[in-house]
Scaffold this motif. Structure first.
Motif, PDB file in Angstrom:
ATOM      1  N   HIS A  26       3.974   0.085  -0.213  1.00 49.58           N
ATOM      2  CA  HIS A  26       5.112   0.095   0.708  1.00 49.58           C
ATOM      3  C   HIS A  26       6.127  -0.991   0.352  1.00 49.58           C
ATOM      4  O   HIS A  26       5.757  -1.988  -0.279  1.00 49.58           O
ATOM      5  CB  HIS A  26       4.631  -0.185   2.140  1.00 49.58           C
ATOM      6  N   ASP A  29       4.977  -4.846  -0.082  1.00 54.65           N
ATOM      7  CA  ASP A  29       3.703  -5.158  -0.748  1.00 54.65           C
ATOM      8  C   ASP A  29       3.892  -5.948  -2.047  1.00 54.65           C
ATOM      9  O   ASP A  29       3.237  -6.994  -2.231  1.00 54.65           O
ATOM     10  CB  ASP A  29       2.896  -3.883  -1.011  1.00 54.65           C
ATOM     11  N   HIS A 131      -2.293   1.832  -0.421  1.00 57.39           N
ATOM     12  CA  HIS A 131      -2.550   0.782  -1.413  1.00 57.39           C
ATOM     13  C   HIS A 131      -3.575   1.281  -2.437  1.00 57.39           C
ATOM     14  O   HIS A 131      -3.439   1.058  -3.636  1.00 57.39           O
ATOM     15  CB  HIS A 131      -3.065  -0.494  -0.740  1.00 57.39           C
TER      16      HIS A 131
HETATM   17 ZN   LIG Z   1       1.429  -1.833   2.365  1.00 58.89          ZN
END
Ligand SMILES: [Zn+2]
Length: 228
Positions: A26, A29, A131
């Motif tokens: 995202h 991150d 992730h």
């Molecule tokens: Zn994330």
């Protein structure tokens, strides 16, 4: 215009600029795990791309979900500007990551188009599906490329599990830019996670007498890259 002998020698001695890609699930991150290292790379003249799997469609604070993609795209672009990096989006959907044949191919195509020398991605053991997805997609692209680029893993506070870094980058001198890049993600309430990441990097640095260090783990079959 004449070039001085000293600057000519310096130019000849300088290693060629690297192309670095930092992949993350995202917006936020790559910044959380690697902003200090990114700032150090770009300060040295290397080119860095932040490759986001999605645009954070699933959450942007109290805002209408329909607005999240545009709000978080803008936040990512602001963070990248602060880090002198460039944002690229794989255009998957937040929380609904797809890891299948076509998505392995399209992600690899996007990554290879950058012709990276070194790629950082999220550690695969993680509480968030997106992730884990970006980690699997990156590993697959690396294998398919014939292990062409150096591959390193990073961690993010709260979500990454069982991560043991082995390579460290001193980010003490760029701490304020790491902070600014993470706080560009206003909709993600950075006060909730940023201090936890600072605690991780403080612990990383403590053993080496460094104030703040980001930690990475190189894939054991990957060549080593020049870390800043
Ligand atoms: Zn994330």
């Amino acid at each position: 215009m004449s070039i001085s002998r000293r600057s000519l020698l310096a130019a000849l001695a300088a290693p060629p600029a690297l192309k670095v890609v930092v992949a993350g699930g995202h917006p936020g991150d790559p910044e959380c795990g690697c902003a200090g290292t990114i700032a150090r790379y770009t300060d040295l003249g290397h080119a860095v791309v932040l490759l986001y799997l999605n645009r954070g469609e699933g959450y942007c604070g109290g805002e209408d979900l329909k607005r999240c993609a545009s709000i978080r795209t803008l936040e990512a672009q602001n963070a990248c500007r602060m880090l002198k990096a460039r944002a690229v989006f794989a255009d998957q959907y937040d929380g609904r990551a797809i890891v299948d044949g076509p998505h392995y191919d399209s992600f690899a195509q996007l990554l290879n188009a950058e012709n990276p020398d070194v790629v950082f991605t999220q550690w695969p053991i993680d509480s968030h599906r997106d992730h884990r997805a970006v980690s699997a997609l990156t590993l697959d692209a690396w294998l398919k490329s014939g292990r062409k680029f150096a591959l390193y893993y990073y961690e993010v506070a709260e979500d990454t599990m069982m991560f043991a870094p082995a390579d460290y980058v001193d980010i003490s001198s760029v701490e304020s830019r790491r902070h600014a890049a993470c706080y560009a993600h206003v909709s993600q309430s950075p006060d909730k996670w940023y201090p936890k990441q600072v605690e991780i990097t403080r612990k990383n640095g403590a053993a080496k007498g460094i104030a703040q260090a980001e930690g990475f783990l190189r894939h054991k079959d990957s060549k080593a890259a020049l870390l800043p």
